[in-house]
Design a protein around this motif. Structure first.
Motif, mmCIF file in Angstrom:
data_model
loop_
_atom_site.group_PDB
_atom_site.id
_atom_site.type_symbol
_atom_site.label_atom_id
_atom_site.label_comp_id
_atom_site.label_asym_id
_atom_site.label_seq_id
_atom_site.Cartn_x
_atom_site.Cartn_y
_atom_site.Cartn_z
ATOM 1 N N ARG A 100 1.159 5.733 -8.438
ATOM 2 C CA ARG A 100 1.719 6.037 -9.761
ATOM 3 C C ARG A 100 3.204 5.708 -9.829
ATOM 4 O O ARG A 100 3.728 5.412 -10.905
ATOM 5 C CB ARG A 100 1.491 7.505 -10.101
ATOM 6 C CG ARG A 100 0.067 7.820 -10.547
ATOM 7 C CD ARG A 100 -0.031 9.203 -11.173
ATOM 8 N NE ARG A 100 0.150 10.249 -10.184
ATOM 9 C CZ ARG A 100 -0.846 10.846 -9.543
ATOM 10 N NH1 ARG A 100 -2.101 10.484 -9.789
ATOM 11 N NH2 ARG A 100 -0.612 11.793 -8.669
ATOM 12 N N SER A 101 3.877 5.746 -8.685
ATOM 13 C CA SER A 101 5.318 5.466 -8.638
ATOM 14 C C SER A 101 5.610 3.990 -8.371
ATOM 15 O O SER A 101 6.762 3.603 -8.230
ATOM 16 C CB SER A 101 5.981 6.325 -7.553
ATOM 17 O OG SER A 101 5.774 7.697 -7.800
ATOM 18 N N LYS A 102 4.558 3.182 -8.281
ATOM 19 C CA LYS A 102 4.674 1.728 -8.064
ATOM 20 C C LYS A 102 5.434 1.409 -6.778
ATOM 21 O O LYS A 102 6.308 0.542 -6.752
ATOM 22 C CB LYS A 102 5.322 1.052 -9.270
ATOM 23 C CG LYS A 102 4.516 1.198 -10.555
ATOM 24 C CD LYS A 102 5.118 0.412 -11.707
ATOM 25 C CE LYS A 102 4.257 0.539 -12.953
ATOM 26 N NZ LYS A 102 4.804 -0.225 -14.104
ATOM 27 N N ILE A 103 5.078 2.122 -5.719
ATOM 28 C CA ILE A 103 5.642 1.848 -4.402
ATOM 29 C C ILE A 103 4.533 1.302 -3.516
ATOM 30 O O ILE A 103 3.529 1.971 -3.289
ATOM 31 C CB ILE A 103 6.241 3.119 -3.762
ATOM 32 C CG1 ILE A 103 7.313 3.724 -4.669
ATOM 33 C CG2 ILE A 103 6.830 2.800 -2.393
ATOM 34 C CD1 ILE A 103 7.872 5.046 -4.155
ATOM 35 N N ASP A 104 4.715 0.086 -3.025
ATOM 36 C CA ASP A 104 3.721 -0.527 -2.147
ATOM 37 C C ASP A 104 3.751 0.140 -0.776
ATOM 38 O O ASP A 104 4.794 0.617 -0.309
ATOM 39 C CB ASP A 104 3.993 -2.026 -1.992
ATOM 40 C CG ASP A 104 3.808 -2.786 -3.296
ATOM 41 O OD1 ASP A 104 2.970 -2.353 -4.112
ATOM 42 O OD2 ASP A 104 4.511 -3.799 -3.489
ATOM 43 N N LEU A 105 2.612 0.157 -0.115
ATOM 44 C CA LEU A 105 2.528 0.755 1.214
ATOM 45 C C LEU A 105 3.024 -0.225 2.272
ATOM 46 O O LEU A 105 2.674 -1.413 2.232
ATOM 47 C CB LEU A 105 1.083 1.149 1.532
ATOM 48 C CG LEU A 105 0.374 2.100 0.567
ATOM 49 C CD1 LEU A 105 -1.027 2.403 1.087
ATOM 50 C CD2 LEU A 105 1.167 3.386 0.397
ATOM 51 N N PRO A 106 3.819 0.245 3.238
ATOM 52 C CA PRO A 106 4.244 -0.633 4.330
ATOM 53 C C PRO A 106 3.136 -0.859 5.345
ATOM 54 O O PRO A 106 3.150 -1.842 6.088
ATOM 55 C CB PRO A 106 5.416 0.128 4.955
ATOM 56 C CG PRO A 106 5.124 1.564 4.674
ATOM 57 C CD PRO A 106 4.424 1.588 3.350
ATOM 58 N N PHE A 107 2.151 0.056 5.376
ATOM 59 C CA PHE A 107 1.003 -0.035 6.281
ATOM 60 C C PHE A 107 -0.241 0.432 5.534
ATOM 61 O O PHE A 107 -0.145 1.033 4.465
ATOM 62 C CB PHE A 107 1.190 0.858 7.519
ATOM 63 C CG PHE A 107 2.557 0.802 8.125
ATOM 64 C CD1 PHE A 107 2.984 -0.327 8.808
ATOM 65 C CD2 PHE A 107 3.424 1.889 8.033
ATOM 66 C CE1 PHE A 107 4.243 -0.380 9.371
ATOM 67 C CE2 PHE A 107 4.684 1.853 8.590
ATOM 68 C CZ PHE A 107 5.099 0.710 9.265
ATOM 69 N N ASP A 108 -1.406 0.193 6.124
ATOM 70 C CA ASP A 108 -2.620 0.710 5.504
ATOM 71 C C ASP A 108 -2.752 2.209 5.779
ATOM 72 O O ASP A 108 -2.011 2.781 6.576
ATOM 73 C CB ASP A 108 -3.856 -0.054 5.986
ATOM 74 C CG ASP A 108 -4.075 0.037 7.497
ATOM 75 O OD1 ASP A 108 -3.769 1.084 8.105
ATOM 76 O OD2 ASP A 108 -4.564 -0.958 8.071
ATOM 77 N N ARG A 109 -3.704 2.841 5.104
ATOM 78 C CA ARG A 109 -3.856 4.290 5.177
ATOM 79 C C ARG A 109 -4.067 4.784 6.605
ATOM 80 O O ARG A 109 -3.471 5.770 7.027
ATOM 81 C CB ARG A 109 -5.029 4.733 4.301
ATOM 82 C CG ARG A 109 -5.205 6.249 4.215
ATOM 83 C CD ARG A 109 -6.510 6.614 3.518
ATOM 84 N NE ARG A 109 -6.599 8.048 3.233
ATOM 85 C CZ ARG A 109 -6.921 8.963 4.138
ATOM 86 N NH1 ARG A 109 -7.188 8.590 5.391
ATOM 87 N NH2 ARG A 109 -6.971 10.234 3.801
ATOM 88 N N GLU A 110 -4.921 4.104 7.343
ATOM 89 C CA GLU A 110 -5.240 4.558 8.699
ATOM 90 C C GLU A 110 -4.027 4.463 9.615
ATOM 91 O O GLU A 110 -3.820 5.330 10.476
ATOM 92 C CB GLU A 110 -6.400 3.736 9.272
ATOM 93 C CG GLU A 110 -6.940 4.256 10.591
ATOM 94 C CD GLU A 110 -7.341 5.723 10.538
ATOM 95 O OE1 GLU A 110 -7.098 6.447 11.535
ATOM 96 O OE2 GLU A 110 -7.904 6.157 9.509
ATOM 97 N N SER A 111 -3.210 3.434 9.421
ATOM 98 C CA SER A 111 -1.991 3.303 10.235
ATOM 99 C C SER A 111 -1.002 4.417 9.913
ATOM 100 O O SER A 111 -0.377 4.986 10.815
ATOM 101 C CB SER A 111 -1.343 1.937 9.988
ATOM 102 O OG SER A 111 -2.191 0.885 10.421
#
Length: 340
Positions: A100-111
C-alpha cells in the motif's frame, strides 16, 4: 569576547576530522550513558548486509526516506521462551503495508522471514520483541523516492527491563477520549512510521494521568487506541470489538477473537461480534480492554469519568489474558522456533 558560534564550528570541524575509531568511541560512550529501560540486543541492516550486536553501530543514514519523509512501514512480533509469536501473521500485514505504501521488497518473503529469525538468534534474547522496518531507502532529500538506490530492511531485537510497567497494566489502566484527530482510514489501516498523531494522543493521555487515548472515527464510533485495539464485554456477556475497516487490523485482537470462542464453550461468554460501538454503549459495558502486541490484553478500569465495575480488572478480561499468554507458550501452529 569570543564568538560561541565560531567556537562551535571549530569544535565541529575538529570532531569530523577525528578518526573513525574516535567517532565510534564517542557513539559507544553516548549509548552507554543512556539510562533507558530497553536494551537493544541485535540489529540487521540490508545496507550492511548483516547483523550487529553492538548498539553503537545500530544506525541508519540521515538521507533514508523513512527518516526525513516518513516513507516506511514496520511491524513487530513478541519473543517468548525462545519462540516468535504470530511471526507469519505480522509478516503478512507488514508486506501488505509495504504494498500500500508502494515500497518494493529488497528480498522475497521467505528471505525476509529467515533474516528476522536469524536476527533473534544472534541476539540470544528469549523473551522480548522483534521490530522490523521496510524503508524506501537512502538516496537524497527529495520528496519522491525516485532517487532512492534501493529499499532497505532493518530489524532490531529489544528487551524491556521495566517489569513494573506490566504490574501497572495488570491492575488496570485509565484511558481518556483523545482530542487528537484520528488518521484517515487509508493511512490508519497501514502500519507506517507516520506516527505523529499516535505520539500526540499518547502524550495527551499521559498529561492527563492516563495510559492511553481512545480515538473515535469520523462518525463518532469507538475506533482504537494509539497503538492498540479496543474491546468491550457487554452486560449480556457479549464480547464486542470495532470493525477493522477504518483502523489497523490488530494481530493480537484477531487472535483474541478466536481464543474467546473457548469462553463461549465454557458458558462465560454468550457471543462475539465485530460492530460499530458508540461511546455510550462502550461506557455502559461491564468490561473494557486494550489489545496489542505490547499490552496483550490490558484491562481498562476507567474511561474518562466512567469507572468500570468496582474499579478492578474484569473476569473476562483476565480470562482472555490468560488464554493469550498460554497460547504464546504452547500453540504450535503460530509459534516459530528460534535456534540459538
Amino acid at each position: 569576547m569570543k564568538d560561541p558560534w565560531r567556537l562551535n564550528v571549530a569544535n565541529f570541524k575538529r570532531l569530523i576530522m577525528r578518526s573513525s575509531q574516535k567517532a565510534y568511541e564517542r557513539m559507544k560512550a553516548f549509548r552507554e550513558n543512556i539510562k533507558g529501560k530497553q536494551q537493544y540486543l541485535a540489529m540487521y541492516s540490508s545496507i550492511f548486509g548483516g547483523i550487529t550486536t553492538d548498539p553503537a553501530v545500530m544506525i541508519i543514514p540521515m538521507d533514508d526516506h523513512m527518516v526525513h519523509r516518513g516513507h516506511g512501514v514496520f511491524d513487530t512480533a513478541a519473543i517468548m521462551d525462545g519462540y516468535l509469536y504470530e511471526l507469519d501473521q505480522h509478516l503478512d500485514r507488514f508486506l501488505n503495508s509495504a504494498s500500500r505504501s508502494k515500497i518494493d521488497l529488497p528480498f522475497d518473503r521467505e528471505s525476509i522471514r529467515r533474516i528476522l529469525i536469524q536476527t533473534v538468534s544472534a541476539s540470544k534474547c528469549r523473551n522480548g520483541s522483534l521490530r522490523y522496518w521496510l524503508s524506501a531507502g537512502p538516496g537524497d532529500f527529495n520528496l519522491s523516492p525516485s532517487g532512492c538506490h534501493q529499499s532497505v530492511l532493518y530489524a532490531i531485537v529489544i528487551q524491556d527491563m521495566s517489569p513494573a510497567a506490566g504490574a501497572v497494566k495488570s491492575r488496570g489502566v485509565k484511558v481518556i477520549t483523545s482530542s487528537i484527530p484520528i488518521k484517515h482510514p487509508k493511512f490508519a489501516i497501514t502500519k507506517s512510521v507516520n506516527y505523529l498523531p499516535n505520539v500526540l494522543s499518547k502524550m495527551e493521555a499521559e498529561e492527563a494521568g492516563a495510559f492511553a487515548g481512545i480515538w473515535l472515527d469520523d462518525e463518532g464510533f469507538v475506533a482504537e487506541g494509539p497503538n492498540m485495539n479496543v474491546a468491550f464485554v457487554t452486560k449480556e456477556k457479549e464480547l464486542i470489538m470495532p470493525h477493522f475497516d477504518k483502523i489497523l487490523s490488530g494481530c493480537t485482537a484477531k487472535r483474541v477473537l478466536t481464543l474467546a470462542e473457548r469462553l463461549i464453550e465454557k458458558g462465560k461468554l454468550r457471543g462475539i461480534r465485530k460492530k460499530n460501538v458508540t461511546v455510550e454503549e462502550g461506557k455502559k459495558a461491564d468490561e473494557m480492554m486494550l489489545l496489542g502486541s505490547g499490552v496483550l490484553v490490558c484491562p481498562v478500569v476507567q474511561w474518562d469519568e466512567k469507572i468500570f465495575g468496582d474499579g478492578k480488572p474484569g473476569d473476562i478480561t483476565e480470562d482472555l489474558l490468560n488464554l493469550i499468554v498460554e497460547d504464546m507458550k504452547s500453540s504450535p501452529s503460530i509459534r516459530t522456533s528460534v535456534l540459538y
